[in-house]
Design a protein around this motif. Structure first.
Motif, short mmCIF file in Angstrom:
data_model
loop_
_atom_site.label_atom_id
_atom_site.label_comp_id
_atom_site.label_asym_id
_atom_site.label_seq_id
_atom_site.Cartn_x
_atom_site.Cartn_y
_atom_site.Cartn_z
N VAL A 76 0.83 -1.21 0.00
CA VAL A 76 0.00 0.00 0.00
C VAL A 76 0.86 1.25 0.00
O VAL A 76 2.01 1.24 0.47
N LEU A 77 0.31 2.32 -0.52
CA LEU A 77 0.92 3.65 -0.50
C LEU A 77 -0.03 4.53 0.29
O LEU A 77 -1.18 4.74 -0.12
N VAL A 78 0.41 5.01 1.46
CA VAL A 78 -0.46 5.73 2.38
C VAL A 78 0.14 7.09 2.70
O VAL A 78 1.33 7.20 2.98
N GLY A 79 -0.70 8.13 2.70
CA GLY A 79 -0.27 9.46 3.10
C GLY A 79 -0.25 9.56 4.61
O GLY A 79 -1.22 9.21 5.28
N MET A 80 0.87 10.05 5.17
CA MET A 80 1.02 10.10 6.63
C MET A 80 1.70 11.39 7.05
O MET A 80 2.47 11.98 6.30
N ARG A 81 1.43 11.79 8.27
CA ARG A 81 2.06 12.96 8.88
C ARG A 81 3.39 12.56 9.51
O ARG A 81 3.59 11.39 9.88
N ALA A 82 4.28 13.52 9.70
CA ALA A 82 5.59 13.26 10.29
C ALA A 82 5.47 12.67 11.69
O ALA A 82 6.24 11.78 12.07
N ARG A 83 4.48 13.13 12.46
CA ARG A 83 4.33 12.63 13.83
C ARG A 83 3.92 11.16 13.88
O ARG A 83 4.00 10.52 14.91
N GLU A 84 3.46 10.62 12.74
CA GLU A 84 3.07 9.21 12.66
C GLU A 84 4.23 8.33 12.22
O GLU A 84 4.09 7.11 12.18
#
Length: 99
Positions: A76-84
């Motif tokens: 999968v390709l998932v958009g994530m925040r730096a804090r994650e």
């Protein structure tokens, strides 16, 4: 209190924490909130501790960096925040100190 969870800073005022090609580790589980096609809502897409690679960097609300992370083992390709996300070596140091 309408803005109790408000973000303290505009993240994009500084440089991104990660760059395309960087190896990263998921700091938490990520479930489909309905925006990931072909998967059920609530289905876990990424497990805490999974290793992935940053493929691209975008922004959201002119405030946050969003990292497109390819989780190779999960497909999968998932958009994530730096804090994650975390750096793999930082996670290894944390695990060793806990033992």
């Amino acid at each position: 209190m309408p803005f109790v969870e408000r973000e303290p800073e505009v993240e994009i005022d500084g440089p991104p924490r990660f760059q395309p090609g960087d190896k990263v580790v998921a700091r938490l589980n990520v479930k489909n909130d309905g925006t990931f096609p072909g998967r059920d809502i609530g289905e876990r897409l990424v497990h805490k501790g999974d290793v992935g690679y940053v493929r691209d960097i975008g922004t959201f609300l002119q405030q946050f960096y969003i990292y497109a992370v390819e989780w190779v083992d999960r497909g999968v390709l998932v958009g994530m925040r730096a804090r994650e996300l975390g750096a793999p070596d930082a996670l290894e140091r944390t695990e060793r100190s806990a033992q």
